[in-house]
Design an enzyme around this catalytic site. Sequence first.
Site, PDB file in Angstrom:
ATOM      1  CD  GLU A  84      10.004   0.934   4.187  1.00  0.00           C
ATOM      2  OE1 GLU A  84       9.762   1.044   2.971  1.00  0.00           O
ATOM      3  OE2 GLU A  84       9.375   1.556   5.065  1.00  0.00           O
ATOM      4  N   GLY A 104       0.839  -1.190   0.000  1.00  0.00           N
ATOM      5  CA  GLY A 104       0.000   0.000   0.000  1.00  0.00           C
ATOM      6  C   GLY A 104       0.872   1.237   0.000  1.00  0.00           C
ATOM      7  CD  GLN A 115       9.716   0.139  -0.384  1.00  0.00           C
ATOM      8  OE1 GLN A 115       9.151  -0.852   0.057  1.00  0.00           O
ATOM      9  NE2 GLN A 115       9.944   1.211   0.349  1.00  0.00           N
TER      10      GLN A 115
END
Length: 230
Positions: free
Chosen positions: A118, A41, A120
Amino acid sequence: MVIGDLDISCNHKGVRMMNSSTHSGNELGRNEVGRIEVITGPMFSGKSEELIRRLKRARIARQRVACFKPDIDLRYHRTAIASHSEQTHDAMTVANVARMREVLYGLLPEVEVIGIDEAQFFDEAIVHLVGELVHMGKRILIAGLDTTFTGDPFGPIPALMAISDEVTKLSAVCIVCGAPAIHTQRLGASRELVVVGAAGVYEARCRACFRPYLNAPENEQMELSEAVER
């Protein structure tokens, strides 16, 4: 005859219970595998908070946990996952997937649940690592942004979502109108893909209020490998 899971046979002396007729997964040709759960999200949607909640529940269940985060994210705590609501969980910071693999493989005999925050910020190698871990029977909990500040898919998160058993897509609250927010709005003109920050640098925005190219002259993004120097 068979009643439930018990093989029951009779003779002239009465009833005698034999071995259970239940077969193990391996006897049926199934391998015991783990589970991949992705929590995603926009910023301020509670991803790290949900990851911490699941990790703490695993520990309450007496499962052994290991947790990792990229060393680029040191906003709140160097040796812990930290949410915007100030909840924390111990974690090891690693520079890249290769370092995570090196540390993790030494712990595998003792670890049942693996948390990654985290995600990403890691490269595509994390997809292969997670695939290896799940086939070793590990439960992997992954939290990360699904889109960049321009609204494009972010790093390995889409691929991790595709191979996961469960995806939890959270929303935040749009800072402009109060509607559910699915985007992360960067404030300012920086075009770098990775600018680590929180309130004051980013805002949660709904689709209607999202302005991906706010104050930006160009539409081009830097590749993650160029933006994050190791």
